[in-house]
Design a protein around this motif. Structure first.
Motif, mmCIF file in Angstrom:
data_model
loop_
_atom_site.group_PDB
_atom_site.id
_atom_site.type_symbol
_atom_site.label_atom_id
_atom_site.label_comp_id
_atom_site.label_asym_id
_atom_site.label_seq_id
_atom_site.Cartn_x
_atom_site.Cartn_y
_atom_site.Cartn_z
ATOM 1 N N LEU A 1 0.095 -1.297 -0.056
ATOM 2 C CA LEU A 1 -0.464 0.153 0.091
ATOM 3 C C LEU A 1 0.788 0.703 -0.098
ATOM 4 N N SER A 2 0.330 2.506 -0.677
ATOM 5 C CA SER A 2 1.133 3.763 -0.547
ATOM 6 C C SER A 2 -0.138 4.459 -0.894
ATOM 7 N N VAL A 3 0.543 5.342 0.265
ATOM 8 C CA VAL A 3 -1.185 6.524 -0.384
ATOM 9 C C VAL A 3 -0.315 8.215 -1.216
ATOM 10 N N VAL A 4 -0.911 7.986 -1.936
ATOM 11 C CA VAL A 4 -0.892 8.484 -3.125
ATOM 12 C C VAL A 4 -1.446 10.253 -2.745
ATOM 13 N N SER A 5 -2.670 10.679 -2.222
ATOM 14 C CA SER A 5 -2.577 11.496 -1.813
ATOM 15 C C SER A 5 -3.241 11.808 -0.206
ATOM 16 N N MET A 6 -3.473 12.763 0.420
ATOM 17 C CA MET A 6 -4.688 12.507 2.327
ATOM 18 C C MET A 6 -4.144 14.329 2.131
ATOM 19 N N ARG A 7 -5.314 14.538 3.640
ATOM 20 C CA ARG A 7 -4.878 15.561 3.741
ATOM 21 C C ARG A 7 -5.777 15.868 5.645
ATOM 22 N N GLU A 8 -5.473 14.585 6.365
ATOM 23 C CA GLU A 8 -5.584 14.203 7.595
ATOM 24 C C GLU A 8 -4.853 15.281 8.250
ATOM 25 N N THR A 9 -5.386 14.778 9.932
ATOM 26 C CA THR A 9 -5.221 14.805 10.728
ATOM 27 C C THR A 9 -3.301 14.605 10.738
ATOM 28 N N PRO A 10 -2.277 15.740 10.814
ATOM 29 C CA PRO A 10 -1.347 15.747 10.974
ATOM 30 C C PRO A 10 -1.351 14.984 12.323
ATOM 31 N N GLY A 11 -0.076 14.089 12.534
ATOM 32 C CA GLY A 11 -0.194 13.230 13.379
ATOM 33 C C GLY A 11 -1.103 11.907 14.226
ATOM 34 N N ILE A 12 -2.047 12.191 13.505
ATOM 35 C CA ILE A 12 -3.282 11.369 13.648
ATOM 36 C C ILE A 12 -3.397 10.502 12.649
ATOM 37 N N GLY A 13 -4.448 10.894 11.798
ATOM 38 C CA GLY A 13 -4.675 10.382 10.229
ATOM 39 C C GLY A 13 -3.464 9.639 9.401
ATOM 40 N N ASP A 14 -2.603 10.511 9.621
ATOM 41 C CA ASP A 14 -1.462 10.748 8.817
ATOM 42 C C ASP A 14 -0.787 9.603 9.162
ATOM 43 N N LYS A 15 -0.918 8.933 10.457
ATOM 44 C CA LYS A 15 -0.158 7.469 10.533
ATOM 45 C C LYS A 15 -0.138 6.311 9.263
ATOM 46 N N ILE A 16 -0.854 6.485 8.575
ATOM 47 C CA ILE A 16 -1.588 6.002 7.790
ATOM 48 C C ILE A 16 -0.101 5.434 6.821
ATOM 49 N N ILE A 17 0.539 6.445 6.372
ATOM 50 C CA ILE A 17 2.092 6.636 5.517
ATOM 51 C C ILE A 17 2.747 5.723 6.719
ATOM 52 N N THR A 18 2.904 6.114 7.513
ATOM 53 C CA THR A 18 4.455 5.653 8.451
ATOM 54 C C THR A 18 4.067 4.451 9.254
ATOM 55 N N ASP A 19 2.711 3.957 9.626
ATOM 56 C CA ASP A 19 2.294 3.188 10.855
ATOM 57 C C ASP A 19 2.889 1.553 10.450
ATOM 58 N N ALA A 20 3.644 1.078 11.260
ATOM 59 C CA ALA A 20 4.221 -0.347 10.141
ATOM 60 C C ALA A 20 2.849 -1.337 11.151
ATOM 61 N N GLU A 21 2.910 -1.511 11.627
ATOM 62 C CA GLU A 21 1.358 -2.305 12.154
ATOM 63 C C GLU A 21 0.295 -1.686 10.970
ATOM 64 N N PHE A 22 0.329 -1.384 11.356
ATOM 65 C CA PHE A 22 -1.005 -0.359 10.270
ATOM 66 C C PHE A 22 -0.885 -0.990 8.510
ATOM 67 N N LEU A 23 0.305 -1.240 8.242
ATOM 68 C CA LEU A 23 1.023 -1.122 6.595
ATOM 69 C C LEU A 23 1.030 -2.389 7.530
ATOM 70 N N ALA A 24 1.303 -3.509 7.779
ATOM 71 C CA ALA A 24 1.284 -4.592 7.936
ATOM 72 C C ALA A 24 -0.257 -5.572 7.236
ATOM 73 N N ASN A 25 -0.871 -4.816 7.897
ATOM 74 C CA ASN A 25 -2.344 -5.399 7.195
ATOM 75 C C ASN A 25 -2.209 -5.659 5.416
ATOM 76 N N PHE A 26 -1.315 -4.626 4.860
ATOM 77 C CA PHE A 26 -1.625 -5.213 3.307
ATOM 78 C C PHE A 26 -0.579 -5.831 3.014
ATOM 79 N N LYS A 27 0.026 -6.966 3.651
ATOM 80 C CA LYS A 27 1.108 -7.228 3.474
ATOM 81 C C LYS A 27 0.782 -8.764 2.448
ATOM 82 N N ALA A 28 -0.379 -9.319 3.305
ATOM 83 C CA ALA A 28 -1.418 -10.236 2.176
ATOM 84 C C ALA A 28 -2.999 -10.011 2.986
#
Lengths: 234, 221
Positions: free
Chosen positions: A138-165
Protein backbone atom coordinates in the motif's frame (compact mmCIF):
# COMPACT_ATOMS: atom_id res chain seq x y z
CA UNK A 1 -18.89 74.98 5.99
CA UNK A 2 -20.02 75.24 2.41
CA UNK A 3 -16.39 75.58 1.29
CA UNK A 4 -15.42 72.41 3.12
CA UNK A 5 -18.24 70.49 1.43
CA UNK A 6 -17.14 71.85 -1.92
CA UNK A 7 -13.52 70.78 -1.56
CA UNK A 8 -14.48 67.33 -0.25
CA UNK A 9 -16.46 66.62 -3.40
CA UNK A 10 -14.38 64.75 -5.97
CA UNK A 11 -13.89 66.55 -9.27
CA UNK A 12 -16.36 65.24 -11.87
CA UNK A 13 -14.64 62.60 -13.95
CA UNK A 14 -15.33 62.46 -17.67
CA UNK A 15 -17.42 59.36 -18.36
CA UNK A 16 -15.46 56.62 -20.07
CA UNK A 17 -17.09 55.42 -23.28
CA UNK A 18 -18.27 51.81 -23.07
CA UNK A 19 -16.22 50.91 -26.12
CA UNK A 20 -13.03 51.94 -24.30
CA UNK A 21 -13.93 49.79 -21.30
CA UNK A 22 -14.72 46.76 -23.42
CA UNK A 23 -11.58 47.24 -25.50
CA UNK A 24 -9.41 47.49 -22.39
CA UNK A 25 -10.92 44.40 -20.81
CA UNK A 26 -10.62 42.51 -24.09
CA UNK A 27 -7.00 43.45 -24.62
CA UNK A 28 -5.99 42.73 -21.03
CA UNK A 29 -7.77 39.36 -21.16
CA UNK A 30 -6.06 38.49 -24.44
CA UNK A 31 -2.68 39.38 -22.99
CA UNK A 32 -3.40 37.32 -19.87
CA UNK A 33 -4.58 34.42 -22.03
CA UNK A 34 -1.27 34.48 -23.85
CA UNK A 35 0.68 34.45 -20.58
CA UNK A 36 -1.34 31.49 -19.23
CA UNK A 37 -1.01 29.44 -22.41
CA UNK A 38 2.70 30.24 -22.52
CA UNK A 39 3.19 29.11 -18.91
CA UNK A 40 1.20 25.95 -19.59
CA UNK A 41 3.25 25.06 -22.66
CA UNK A 42 6.57 25.72 -20.98
CA UNK A 43 5.79 23.62 -17.90
CA UNK A 44 3.81 20.83 -19.60
CA UNK A 45 6.72 18.42 -20.16
CA UNK A 46 8.10 18.85 -16.66
CA UNK A 47 4.65 18.36 -15.09
CA UNK A 48 4.03 15.17 -17.11
CA UNK A 49 7.46 13.87 -16.20
CA UNK A 50 6.83 14.61 -12.52
CA UNK A 51 3.51 12.76 -12.65
CA UNK A 52 5.15 9.80 -14.34
CA UNK A 53 7.90 9.66 -11.71
CA UNK A 54 5.35 9.93 -8.90
CA UNK A 55 3.32 7.03 -10.34
CA UNK A 56 6.49 5.01 -10.90
CA UNK A 57 7.59 5.55 -7.30
CA UNK A 58 4.20 4.53 -5.95
CA UNK A 59 4.25 1.35 -8.09
CA UNK A 60 7.76 0.47 -6.94
CA UNK A 61 6.66 0.93 -3.36
CA UNK A 62 3.70 -1.45 -3.62
CA UNK A 63 5.45 -4.02 -5.83
CA UNK A 64 9.11 -3.88 -4.88
CA UNK A 65 11.55 -5.25 -7.42
CA UNK A 66 9.51 -4.42 -10.51
CA UNK A 67 11.82 -4.01 -13.51
CA UNK A 68 9.23 -2.74 -15.98
CA UNK A 69 5.67 -1.47 -15.73
CA UNK A 70 2.99 -1.16 -18.39
CA UNK A 71 -0.21 0.81 -18.06
CA UNK A 72 -3.43 -0.95 -19.11
CA UNK A 73 -7.08 -0.01 -19.34
CA UNK A 74 -9.75 -2.44 -18.19
CA UNK A 75 -12.73 -1.48 -20.34
CA UNK A 76 -16.34 -1.51 -19.23
CA UNK A 77 -17.08 -4.56 -21.45
CA UNK A 78 -14.49 -6.57 -19.51
CA UNK A 79 -11.64 -6.53 -22.05
CA UNK A 80 -8.11 -5.22 -21.49
CA UNK A 81 -6.13 -2.90 -23.78
CA UNK A 82 -2.67 -1.43 -23.30
CA UNK A 83 -2.89 2.29 -22.51
CA UNK A 84 -1.23 4.46 -25.12
CA UNK A 85 1.07 6.96 -23.38
CA UNK A 86 -0.54 10.36 -23.03
CA UNK A 87 -3.90 9.24 -24.43
CA UNK A 88 -7.17 9.82 -22.57
CA UNK A 89 -8.70 6.74 -20.97
CA UNK A 90 -11.91 5.64 -22.72
CA UNK A 91 -15.03 6.30 -20.68
CA UNK A 92 -15.74 3.68 -18.03
CA UNK A 93 -12.22 2.30 -18.26
CA UNK A 94 -10.19 1.55 -15.15
CA UNK A 95 -6.46 2.16 -15.36
CA UNK A 96 -3.98 -0.18 -13.76
CA UNK A 97 -0.27 -0.86 -14.06
CA UNK A 98 1.11 -4.33 -14.66
CA UNK A 99 4.59 -4.87 -13.21
CA UNK A 100 7.06 -7.38 -14.65
CA UNK A 101 10.27 -8.65 -13.08
CA UNK A 102 13.64 -8.68 -14.85
CA UNK A 103 12.84 -12.06 -16.44
CA UNK A 104 9.67 -10.56 -17.95
CA UNK A 105 7.19 -12.51 -15.82
CA UNK A 106 4.15 -10.76 -14.33
CA UNK A 107 4.73 -9.87 -10.69
CA UNK A 108 1.40 -8.27 -10.03
CA UNK A 109 -0.60 -5.17 -10.75
CA UNK A 110 -0.87 -1.77 -9.09
CA UNK A 111 -4.07 0.26 -9.10
CA UNK A 112 -5.42 3.37 -7.44
CA UNK A 113 -8.40 3.67 -5.17
CA UNK A 114 -10.01 6.61 -3.38
CA UNK A 115 -12.47 7.14 -0.56
CA UNK A 116 -13.61 9.98 1.64
CA UNK A 117 -11.49 10.27 4.77
CA UNK A 118 -11.77 12.51 7.79
CA UNK A 119 -11.07 15.82 6.05
CA UNK A 120 -10.71 15.02 2.35
CA UNK A 121 -10.45 12.22 -0.15
CA UNK A 122 -7.73 9.70 0.65
CA UNK A 123 -6.13 8.32 -2.51
CA UNK A 124 -4.08 5.16 -2.23
CA UNK A 125 -2.25 2.85 -4.62
CA UNK A 126 -2.22 -0.84 -3.82
CA UNK A 127 -0.31 -3.76 -5.27
CA UNK A 128 -2.13 -7.00 -6.07
CA UNK A 129 -0.60 -10.36 -6.70
CA UNK A 130 -2.33 -13.10 -8.68
CA UNK A 131 -0.51 -15.84 -6.72
CA UNK A 132 -2.31 -15.15 -3.45
CA UNK A 133 -5.26 -13.17 -4.88
CA UNK A 134 -4.42 -10.59 -2.30
CA UNK A 135 -3.18 -7.06 -1.78
CA UNK A 136 0.57 -7.09 -1.21
CA UNK A 137 1.46 -3.43 -0.68
CA UNK A 138 0.00 0.00 0.00
CA UNK A 139 1.15 3.50 -0.77
CA UNK A 140 -0.73 6.71 -0.04
CA UNK A 141 -0.95 8.90 -3.14
CA UNK A 142 -2.55 11.92 -1.51
CA UNK A 143 -4.39 12.74 1.68
CA UNK A 144 -5.10 15.68 3.92
CA UNK A 145 -5.76 13.89 7.19
CA UNK A 146 -4.92 15.27 10.62
CA UNK A 147 -1.16 15.47 11.13
CA UNK A 148 0.01 13.13 13.86
CA UNK A 149 -3.24 11.14 13.83
CA UNK A 150 -4.71 10.32 10.42
CA UNK A 151 -1.42 10.66 8.61
CA UNK A 152 -0.14 7.60 10.48
CA UNK A 153 -1.55 5.57 7.57
CA UNK A 154 1.65 6.51 5.76
CA UNK A 155 4.11 5.52 8.47
CA UNK A 156 2.49 3.18 11.03
CA UNK A 157 4.25 -0.17 10.54
CA UNK A 158 1.52 -2.11 12.33
CA UNK A 159 -1.14 -0.64 10.03
CA UNK A 160 0.90 -1.20 6.88
CA UNK A 161 1.38 -4.85 7.88
CA UNK A 162 -2.34 -5.26 7.08
CA UNK A 163 -1.51 -4.84 3.42
CA UNK A 164 1.17 -7.51 3.13
CA UNK A 165 -1.43 -10.19 2.43
CA UNK A 166 -4.91 -8.68 2.50
CA UNK A 167 -7.39 -11.15 1.08
CA UNK A 168 -9.36 -9.82 -1.92
CA UNK A 169 -10.40 -13.10 -3.56
CA UNK A 170 -13.28 -12.99 -5.99
CA UNK A 171 -16.45 -14.91 -5.31
CA UNK A 172 -17.32 -18.12 -7.20
CA UNK A 173 -18.82 -16.47 -10.31
CA UNK A 174 -16.03 -13.82 -10.48
CA UNK A 175 -18.47 -10.91 -10.23
CA UNK A 176 -17.29 -9.30 -7.04
CA UNK A 177 -15.12 -9.74 -3.97
CA UNK A 178 -15.85 -12.83 -1.91
CA UNK A 179 -15.51 -10.81 1.29
CA UNK A 180 -15.85 -7.11 1.73
CA UNK A 181 -12.59 -5.46 2.81
CA UNK A 182 -13.39 -3.61 6.00
CA UNK A 183 -11.60 -1.80 8.77
CA UNK A 184 -12.23 -3.20 12.24
CA UNK A 185 -11.50 -1.70 15.63
CA UNK A 186 -7.83 -1.73 16.60
CA UNK A 187 -6.78 -5.16 17.83
CA UNK A 188 -9.91 -7.05 16.72
CA UNK A 189 -8.76 -8.29 13.31
CA UNK A 190 -9.59 -11.98 12.91
CA UNK A 191 -10.05 -12.55 9.18
CA UNK A 192 -7.50 -12.02 6.36
CA UNK A 193 -9.80 -9.53 4.59
CA UNK A 194 -10.07 -7.25 7.59
CA UNK A 195 -7.95 -4.18 8.19
CA UNK A 196 -6.81 -3.53 11.75
CA UNK A 197 -7.57 0.16 12.18
CA UNK A 198 -5.15 2.59 13.82
CA UNK A 199 -6.34 3.49 17.31
CA UNK A 200 -7.60 7.08 17.16
CA UNK A 201 -7.65 7.16 13.36
CA UNK A 202 -10.58 4.85 12.67
CA UNK A 203 -12.17 7.09 10.03
CA UNK A 204 -8.98 7.37 8.01
CA UNK A 205 -8.30 3.64 8.35
CA UNK A 206 -11.84 2.94 7.20
CA UNK A 207 -11.30 5.20 4.18
CA UNK A 208 -8.22 3.20 3.15
CA UNK A 209 -10.13 -0.08 3.50
CA UNK A 210 -13.07 1.27 1.50
CA UNK A 211 -10.78 2.66 -1.20
CA UNK A 212 -9.23 -0.78 -1.67
CA UNK A 213 -12.58 -2.53 -1.43
CA UNK A 214 -14.22 -0.34 -4.07
CA UNK A 215 -11.28 -0.25 -6.47
CA UNK A 216 -10.54 -3.99 -6.20
CA UNK A 217 -14.24 -4.82 -6.42
CA UNK A 218 -14.53 -2.89 -9.69
CA UNK A 219 -11.22 -3.84 -11.28
CA UNK A 220 -10.61 -7.49 -10.34
CA UNK A 221 -13.80 -8.92 -11.96
CA UNK A 222 -12.56 -7.44 -15.27
CA UNK A 223 -8.94 -8.37 -14.71
CA UNK A 224 -8.91 -11.90 -13.31
CA UNK A 225 -10.69 -13.65 -16.25
CA UNK A 226 -8.25 -11.96 -18.66
CA UNK A 227 -5.09 -12.42 -16.65
CA UNK A 228 -3.45 -14.51 -19.38
CA UNK A 229 -3.54 -11.51 -21.70
CA UNK A 230 -1.26 -9.37 -19.58
CA UNK A 231 0.96 -12.21 -18.37
CA UNK A 232 3.59 -11.64 -21.06
CA UNK A 233 3.25 -7.91 -21.68
CA UNK A 234 1.35 -6.11 -24.43
CA UNK B 1 1.77 60.62 1.18
CA UNK B 2 4.96 59.09 -0.12
CA UNK B 3 3.03 56.93 -2.57
CA UNK B 4 1.84 59.93 -4.58
CA UNK B 5 5.08 61.68 -5.34
CA UNK B 6 7.56 60.21 -7.78
CA UNK B 7 10.28 58.31 -5.99
CA UNK B 8 13.89 58.98 -6.83
CA UNK B 9 17.26 58.22 -5.34
CA UNK B 10 18.63 55.22 -3.56
CA UNK B 11 17.39 56.24 -0.10
CA UNK B 12 13.83 56.59 -1.35
CA UNK B 13 13.99 53.26 -3.13
CA UNK B 14 15.29 51.65 0.04
CA UNK B 15 12.53 53.32 2.08
CA UNK B 16 10.05 52.08 -0.48
CA UNK B 17 11.42 48.53 -0.26
CA UNK B 18 11.62 48.33 3.53
CA UNK B 19 8.08 49.62 3.98
CA UNK B 20 6.68 46.14 3.39
CA UNK B 21 9.64 44.40 4.92
CA UNK B 22 9.23 45.97 8.34
CA UNK B 23 7.07 49.04 9.03
CA UNK B 24 4.04 47.77 7.11
CA UNK B 25 4.82 44.05 7.22
CA UNK B 26 1.74 42.36 5.73
CA UNK B 27 1.81 39.50 8.24
CA UNK B 28 2.75 41.12 11.53
CA UNK B 29 1.56 44.71 11.07
CA UNK B 30 -1.21 44.78 8.49
CA UNK B 31 -2.45 41.23 9.21
CA UNK B 32 -3.42 40.66 5.60
CA UNK B 33 -3.76 37.29 3.95
CA UNK B 34 -4.39 35.46 7.24
CA UNK B 35 -6.11 32.53 5.53
CA UNK B 36 -3.10 31.11 3.65
CA UNK B 37 -0.86 32.34 6.44
CA UNK B 38 -2.48 30.06 9.03
CA UNK B 39 -3.29 27.19 6.70
CA UNK B 40 -0.01 26.44 4.97
CA UNK B 41 2.52 27.32 7.64
CA UNK B 42 2.69 23.82 9.10
CA UNK B 43 6.29 23.41 7.99
CA UNK B 44 9.14 25.71 7.08
CA UNK B 45 9.36 24.50 3.49
CA UNK B 46 5.62 24.92 2.83
CA UNK B 47 5.68 28.40 4.34
CA UNK B 48 8.70 29.40 2.30
CA UNK B 49 7.20 28.03 -0.92
CA UNK B 50 3.93 29.84 -0.29
CA UNK B 51 5.82 33.05 0.51
CA UNK B 52 7.91 32.85 -2.65
CA UNK B 53 4.83 32.04 -4.77
CA UNK B 54 3.01 35.06 -3.35
CA UNK B 55 6.09 37.23 -3.86
CA UNK B 56 6.32 36.27 -7.54
CA UNK B 57 2.61 36.88 -8.14
CA UNK B 58 2.77 40.20 -6.33
CA UNK B 59 5.81 41.51 -8.22
CA UNK B 60 4.56 40.37 -11.63
CA UNK B 61 1.05 41.73 -11.08
CA UNK B 62 2.31 45.07 -9.81
CA UNK B 63 4.67 45.40 -12.77
CA UNK B 64 1.94 44.74 -15.32
CA UNK B 65 -0.69 46.87 -13.59
CA UNK B 66 1.76 49.72 -13.30
CA UNK B 67 2.73 49.42 -16.97
CA UNK B 68 -0.94 49.46 -18.02
CA UNK B 69 -2.05 52.11 -15.50
CA UNK B 70 -2.63 54.85 -18.08
CA UNK B 71 -4.81 52.67 -20.32
CA UNK B 72 -7.16 51.13 -17.79
CA UNK B 73 -10.40 53.13 -17.28
CA UNK B 74 -11.28 53.65 -13.62
CA UNK B 75 -14.61 51.84 -13.93
CA UNK B 76 -13.11 48.51 -14.94
CA UNK B 77 -9.88 48.68 -12.98
CA UNK B 78 -10.76 46.08 -10.33
CA UNK B 79 -11.86 43.56 -12.96
CA UNK B 80 -8.62 44.16 -14.84
CA UNK B 81 -6.50 43.76 -11.71
CA UNK B 82 -8.19 40.50 -10.77
CA UNK B 83 -7.68 39.09 -14.27
CA UNK B 84 -4.01 40.04 -14.14
CA UNK B 85 -3.50 38.59 -10.65
CA UNK B 86 -5.33 35.39 -11.59
CA UNK B 87 -3.10 35.04 -14.64
CA UNK B 88 0.09 35.11 -12.66
CA UNK B 89 -1.35 32.80 -10.01
CA UNK B 90 -2.13 30.27 -12.75
CA UNK B 91 1.39 30.61 -14.13
CA UNK B 92 2.92 30.09 -10.66
CA UNK B 93 0.57 27.14 -10.13
CA UNK B 94 1.95 25.44 -13.26
CA UNK B 95 5.50 26.29 -12.22
CA UNK B 96 5.05 24.61 -8.82
CA UNK B 97 3.58 21.52 -10.46
CA UNK B 98 6.64 21.41 -12.69
CA UNK B 99 9.05 21.83 -9.76
CA UNK B 100 7.59 19.35 -7.28
CA UNK B 101 4.28 17.51 -7.19
CA UNK B 102 4.77 16.78 -3.49
CA UNK B 103 4.99 20.49 -2.74
CA UNK B 104 1.97 21.08 -4.96
CA UNK B 105 -0.01 18.48 -3.00
CA UNK B 106 1.05 20.04 0.29
CA UNK B 107 0.05 23.57 -0.70
CA UNK B 108 -3.16 22.37 -2.32
CA UNK B 109 -5.90 24.87 -2.97
CA UNK B 110 -3.97 27.67 -1.28
CA UNK B 111 -1.94 28.34 -4.40
CA UNK B 112 -5.13 29.11 -6.34
CA UNK B 113 -6.38 31.10 -3.39
CA UNK B 114 -3.49 33.56 -3.77
CA UNK B 115 -5.91 35.26 -6.20
CA UNK B 116 -8.06 36.20 -3.25
CA UNK B 117 -5.18 37.36 -1.06
CA UNK B 118 -6.26 40.85 -0.13
CA UNK B 119 -2.64 41.91 0.35
CA UNK B 120 -2.04 41.61 -3.40
CA UNK B 121 -5.15 43.44 -4.57
CA UNK B 122 -4.45 46.05 -1.91
CA UNK B 123 -0.90 46.65 -3.16
CA UNK B 124 -2.03 46.80 -6.77
CA UNK B 125 -4.82 49.26 -6.04
CA UNK B 126 -3.00 51.42 -3.50
CA UNK B 127 0.45 51.54 -5.01
CA UNK B 128 1.05 49.97 -8.44
CA UNK B 129 -1.89 51.70 -10.12
CA UNK B 130 -0.51 55.11 -9.13
CA UNK B 131 3.25 54.72 -9.58
CA UNK B 132 5.71 54.01 -12.37
CA UNK B 133 6.90 50.46 -12.94
CA UNK B 134 10.23 50.51 -11.08
CA UNK B 135 9.00 51.96 -7.76
CA UNK B 136 5.99 49.64 -7.92
CA UNK B 137 8.17 46.60 -8.40
CA UNK B 138 10.47 47.69 -5.56
CA UNK B 139 7.55 48.24 -3.23
CA UNK B 140 5.92 44.95 -4.25
CA UNK B 141 9.20 43.08 -3.73
CA UNK B 142 9.47 44.57 -0.23
CA UNK B 143 5.92 43.54 0.61
CA UNK B 144 6.45 40.11 -0.90
CA UNK B 145 9.64 39.52 1.06
CA UNK B 146 7.90 40.78 4.18
CA UNK B 147 5.10 38.28 3.61
CA UNK B 148 7.53 35.43 2.89
CA UNK B 149 9.57 36.21 6.01
CA UNK B 150 6.40 36.39 8.08
CA UNK B 151 5.21 33.02 6.80
CA UNK B 152 8.64 31.52 7.38
CA UNK B 153 8.70 32.84 10.94
CA UNK B 154 5.41 31.04 11.59
CA UNK B 155 6.21 27.89 9.63
CA UNK B 156 9.61 27.24 11.15
CA UNK B 157 8.38 27.66 14.74
CA UNK B 158 5.37 25.44 14.08
CA UNK B 159 7.48 22.74 12.47
CA UNK B 160 10.05 22.78 15.29
CA UNK B 161 7.40 22.56 18.02
CA UNK B 162 4.85 20.43 16.22
CA UNK B 163 7.10 17.89 14.55
CA UNK B 164 10.52 18.36 16.17
CA UNK B 165 12.03 19.00 12.76
CA UNK B 166 13.24 21.85 10.62
CA UNK B 167 13.16 21.42 6.85
CA UNK B 168 12.45 17.75 7.55
CA UNK B 169 15.64 17.30 9.60
CA UNK B 170 14.99 15.88 13.04
CA UNK B 171 16.28 18.21 15.75
CA UNK B 172 15.65 16.52 19.08
CA UNK B 173 16.17 12.83 18.41
CA UNK B 174 13.63 10.00 18.57
CA UNK B 175 12.44 10.67 22.13
CA UNK B 176 10.88 14.03 21.32
CA UNK B 177 7.12 13.97 21.76
CA UNK B 178 5.77 16.30 19.05
CA UNK B 179 3.47 19.06 20.23
CA UNK B 180 0.87 18.13 17.62
CA UNK B 181 -1.50 21.03 18.29
CA UNK B 182 1.12 23.34 16.81
CA UNK B 183 0.68 21.89 13.32
CA UNK B 184 -3.11 21.85 13.67
CA UNK B 185 -5.09 25.01 12.83
CA UNK B 186 -5.13 26.40 16.42
CA UNK B 187 -1.33 26.25 16.46
CA UNK B 188 -1.26 28.88 13.75
CA UNK B 189 -3.06 31.32 16.02
CA UNK B 190 -0.84 30.44 18.99
CA UNK B 191 2.37 31.04 17.08
CA UNK B 192 1.09 34.20 15.41
CA UNK B 193 0.03 35.48 18.82
CA UNK B 194 3.45 34.64 20.20
CA UNK B 195 5.24 36.59 17.50
CA UNK B 196 2.91 39.58 17.89
CA UNK B 197 3.53 39.58 21.63
CA UNK B 198 7.27 39.56 21.03
CA UNK B 199 7.06 42.46 18.58
CA UNK B 200 4.77 44.45 20.88
CA UNK B 201 7.15 43.99 23.83
CA UNK B 202 10.08 45.02 21.67
CA UNK B 203 8.22 48.08 20.41
CA UNK B 204 7.29 49.11 23.96
CA UNK B 205 10.86 48.77 25.17
CA UNK B 206 12.06 50.89 22.28
CA UNK B 207 9.46 53.57 23.01
CA UNK B 208 10.21 53.60 26.73
CA UNK B 209 13.88 54.02 26.03
CA UNK B 210 13.19 56.89 23.63
CA UNK B 211 10.99 58.60 26.24
CA UNK B 212 13.63 58.13 28.92
CA UNK B 213 16.21 59.73 26.66
CA UNK B 214 13.86 62.63 25.97
CA UNK B 215 13.33 63.16 29.70
CA UNK B 216 17.07 62.99 30.29
CA UNK B 217 17.68 65.57 27.60
CA UNK B 218 14.96 67.81 29.06
CA UNK B 219 16.45 67.46 32.57
CA UNK B 220 19.84 68.52 31.36
CA UNK B 221 18.60 71.84 29.95
Amino acid sequence: MRDAAKTAEPPPEPATPSVAMITTLGLVSALCGLIIVGAYQITLDAVKENQRIATQRAIEKVLSGAARTVAWHALADGSLTPAAPGAQAPSGALTFHAAYDSAGALMGIAAEGAAKGYSDTVRVMFGWSSHCQCVVGLSVVSMRETPGIGDKIITDAEFLANFKALDVQLDADLKGLANEVEAVKHGSKTEPWQVDAIAGATITSRAVARAINDAAGALLPRLVPNLAKIENGP
Amino acid sequence: MSADRPIGGVTDAWENFTEGLWRQNPVFVMMLGICPMLAVTVSAINALAMGVATLLVLVASCALVSALRRFVPREVRIATYIVIIATFVTAVDYAIQAISLRLYEALGAFIQLIVANCMILGRVEAHASKNPVIPSVINAAGMGFGFAIGLFALGSVREVLGAGELFGVSLFGPHFQPWVVMVLPPGGFFVLGGWLLLFALWERRRRNRAEAQLLLAAGRD
